[in-house]
Design an enzyme around this catalytic site. Structure first.
Site, mmCIF file in Angstrom:
data_model
loop_
_atom_site.group_PDB
_atom_site.id
_atom_site.type_symbol
_atom_site.label_atom_id
_atom_site.label_comp_id
_atom_site.label_asym_id
_atom_site.label_seq_id
_atom_site.Cartn_x
_atom_site.Cartn_y
_atom_site.Cartn_z
ATOM 1 N N ASP A 78 5.579 -4.794 6.107
ATOM 2 C CA ASP A 78 6.164 -6.095 6.455
ATOM 3 C C ASP A 78 6.212 -7.077 5.281
ATOM 4 O O ASP A 78 7.186 -7.811 5.128
ATOM 5 C CB ASP A 78 5.454 -6.710 7.676
ATOM 6 C CG ASP A 78 3.967 -6.891 7.475
ATOM 7 O OD1 ASP A 78 3.408 -6.341 6.511
ATOM 8 O OD2 ASP A 78 3.342 -7.591 8.305
ATOM 9 N N ARG A 113 1.092 -5.116 -5.106
ATOM 10 C CA ARG A 113 1.263 -6.255 -4.187
ATOM 11 C C ARG A 113 1.506 -7.440 -5.117
ATOM 12 O O ARG A 113 0.556 -8.006 -5.653
ATOM 13 C CB ARG A 113 0.009 -6.459 -3.346
ATOM 14 C CG ARG A 113 -0.352 -5.239 -2.464
ATOM 15 C CD ARG A 113 -1.463 -5.606 -1.494
ATOM 16 N NE ARG A 113 -2.080 -4.449 -0.869
ATOM 17 C CZ ARG A 113 -1.590 -3.797 0.191
ATOM 18 N NH1 ARG A 113 -0.446 -4.159 0.709
ATOM 19 N NH2 ARG A 113 -2.241 -2.777 0.711
ATOM 20 N N THR A 138 4.440 2.753 5.437
ATOM 21 C CA THR A 138 3.049 2.277 5.550
ATOM 22 C C THR A 138 2.306 3.187 6.522
ATOM 23 O O THR A 138 2.879 3.600 7.540
ATOM 24 C CB THR A 138 2.955 0.809 6.052
ATOM 25 O OG1 THR A 138 1.603 0.545 6.467
ATOM 26 C CG2 THR A 138 3.867 0.516 7.229
ATOM 27 N N GLY A 157 0.844 -1.208 0.000
ATOM 28 C CA GLY A 157 0.000 0.000 0.000
ATOM 29 C C GLY A 157 0.872 1.249 0.000
ATOM 30 O O GLY A 157 1.875 1.295 0.708
ATOM 31 N N ARG A 209 -5.235 -2.144 9.090
ATOM 32 C CA ARG A 209 -5.206 -3.612 9.028
ATOM 33 C C ARG A 209 -5.461 -4.181 10.426
ATOM 34 O O ARG A 209 -6.484 -3.856 11.007
ATOM 35 C CB ARG A 209 -3.860 -4.065 8.464
ATOM 36 C CG ARG A 209 -3.931 -5.355 7.685
ATOM 37 C CD ARG A 209 -2.573 -5.740 7.185
ATOM 38 N NE ARG A 209 -2.170 -4.933 6.048
ATOM 39 C CZ ARG A 209 -2.458 -5.205 4.799
ATOM 40 N NH1 ARG A 209 -3.155 -6.284 4.503
ATOM 41 N NH2 ARG A 209 -2.065 -4.427 3.820
ATOM 42 N N ASP A 263 2.465 -0.416 11.964
ATOM 43 C CA ASP A 263 2.305 -1.737 12.579
ATOM 44 C C ASP A 263 3.610 -2.519 12.674
ATOM 45 O O ASP A 263 3.593 -3.737 12.836
ATOM 46 C CB ASP A 263 1.256 -2.545 11.791
ATOM 47 C CG ASP A 263 1.632 -2.711 10.331
ATOM 48 O OD1 ASP A 263 2.576 -2.046 9.857
ATOM 49 O OD2 ASP A 263 0.968 -3.512 9.639
ATOM 50 N N ASP A 302 0.063 2.261 8.417
ATOM 51 C CA ASP A 302 -0.471 1.461 9.534
ATOM 52 C C ASP A 302 0.318 1.587 10.851
ATOM 53 O O ASP A 302 -0.224 1.297 11.914
ATOM 54 C CB ASP A 302 -0.532 -0.023 9.144
ATOM 55 C CG ASP A 302 -1.448 -0.269 7.963
ATOM 56 O OD1 ASP A 302 -2.305 0.588 7.681
ATOM 57 O OD2 ASP A 302 -1.306 -1.319 7.303
HETATM 58 O O1 F6P Z 1 -1.364 -1.271 4.641
HETATM 59 C C1 F6P Z 1 -2.019 -0.119 4.274
HETATM 60 C C2 F6P Z 1 -3.494 -0.365 4.084
HETATM 61 O O2 F6P Z 1 -4.106 0.848 3.693
HETATM 62 C C3 F6P Z 1 -4.222 -0.964 5.288
HETATM 63 O O3 F6P Z 1 -4.512 -0.005 6.271
HETATM 64 C C4 F6P Z 1 -5.439 -1.556 4.625
HETATM 65 O O4 F6P Z 1 -5.974 -2.606 5.393
HETATM 66 C C5 F6P Z 1 -4.875 -2.062 3.322
HETATM 67 O O5 F6P Z 1 -3.696 -1.310 3.062
HETATM 68 C C6 F6P Z 1 -5.805 -1.946 2.147
HETATM 69 O O6 F6P Z 1 -5.147 -2.493 1.043
HETATM 70 P P1 F6P Z 1 -5.656 -2.329 -0.460
HETATM 71 O O7 F6P Z 1 -5.486 -0.918 -0.854
HETATM 72 O O8 F6P Z 1 -4.763 -3.244 -1.227
HETATM 73 O O9 F6P Z 1 -7.080 -2.753 -0.451
#
Ligand code: F6P
Length: 319
Positions: free
Chosen positions: A103, A72, A125, A11, A171, A129, A127
């Site tokens: 991660d 991803r 990120t 992300g 997340r 996290d 997050d």
């Molecule tokens: O890791 C960043 C994040 O925005 C999280 O907070 C969220 O759960 C996820 O990515 C959403 O991912 P995507 O944009 O691939 O749906």
């Protein structure tokens, strides 16, 4: 070390561009050739890349998103995909790589190290996290975006006398909810790290109403539930009209705060210095005022320590 590559993966996060700028500029300052890989590990597999120069990173320090784009990558999770990537790096003479991401991206960097390519991770990120670092790039911008949304929703909430559930990203991590909730003066904060007690949330809401409070803001971390379900439950139990807002991608975009730009600049530059000094399998992080580095495996094994003290404080301050 003559030629290094940089990519962003997973992300996106505000400040990734400032990190790319730091990698490119510090690399060139140290007489390295720097290649920008497009679309994360997919770009590595497909040799989708461009030579970076000083101008490639001009005018980006203030921009959200990532000029290198991101993905991803499913293919990089396979051995075949990783072999293709290694081959591309060998053919193009890339001696080391800097991976900006979370991660999952660091796990990819670890694989590259195992295959003999020195790789350094930079935490990007929203997050926050990653347990080994106090802050990740993008988190500060994200919580500032959330508190801006809280203020706006609170205005309307007060006018109409409604309760509002605001669902934020993160997340499985409650850091965005906790920090934005504390800074935004939320009545309740619901996170995956603490037990969810809907009765407590409802009692607080009713108590507030009884003393004439017109607005109620409840911050819900996405890892702890769903805003629409939660708003229905609260409406049913309290009889108070309750609305749900899912903030979504506005939390990932926008111009990075000064904090994120500075963090990204320091971390990106440090990653280059590590490669020059022969380091491999490392990640950079922030501890207090220092930019540190640590072994990737060690860093990935450190559990994110949720700040329970601030969580309890937020409860006290919102009685
Ligand atoms: O890791 C960043 C994040 O925005 C999280 O907070 C969220 O759960 C996820 O990515 C959403 O991912 P995507 O944009 O691939 O749906």
């Amino acid at each position: 070390m003559k030629k290094i590559a940089v990519l962003t993966s997973g992300g996106d996060a505000p400040g990734m561009n400032a990190a790319i700028r730091a990698v490119v500029r510090n690399g060139i300052y140290n007489n390295l050739e720097v290649v920008g890989i497009k679309k994360g590990y997919d770009g590595l597999i497909n040799a989708n890349m461009e030579e970076m120069n000083l101008s490639s990173v001009a005018d980006i320090i203030h921009r959200g998103g990532t000029i290198l784009r991101t993905a991803r990558s499913e293919e990089f999770r396979t051995e075949e995909g990783r072999k293709k990537a290694l081959n591309v790096m060998k053919v193009l003479g890339i001696d080391g790589i800097i991976v900006i991401g979370g991660d999952g991206s660091f796990r990819g960097a670890k694989e590259l190290n195992t295959m003999g390519i020195p790789a350094i991770g930079v935490p990007g990120t929203i997050d926050n996290d990653l347990g080994y670092t106090d802050y990740t790039i993008g988190f500060d911008t994200s919580i500032n975006t959330v508190i801006d949304a809280i203020s706006k929703i609170r205005d309307t909430s007060t006018s109409h006398g409604r309760a509002n559930i605001i669902e934020v990203m993160g997340r499985d991590c409650g850091d965005i909810a906790l920090h934005a909730g504390l800074a935004g003066g939320a009545e309740s904060i619901i996170v995956p790290e603490a037990e969810i007690n809907v009765d407590q949330v409802c009692n607080k809401l009713l108590k507030g109403r009884n003393r004439g409070k017109l607005h109620s803001i409840i911050i819900l971390a996405e890892g702890a539930g769903n805003a629409i379900d939660m708003s229905n439950q609260i409406k049913e139990r309290t009889g108070i009209e309750t609305r749900a807002t899912i903030l979504g991608y506005i939390q990932r975009g926008g111009s990075p705060t000064a904090f994120d730009r500075i963090l990204a600049s320091k971390m990106g530059a440090k990653a280059v210095n590590l490669l020059i000094n022969g380091a491999k399998n490392r990640v950079v992080g922030a501890k207090g005022k220092n930019i540190i580095d640590m072994d990737i495996d060690e860093a990935l094994n450190i559990k994110n320590d949720f700040d329970m003290e601030s969580y309890e404080l937020a409860k006290i301050l919102s009685i």
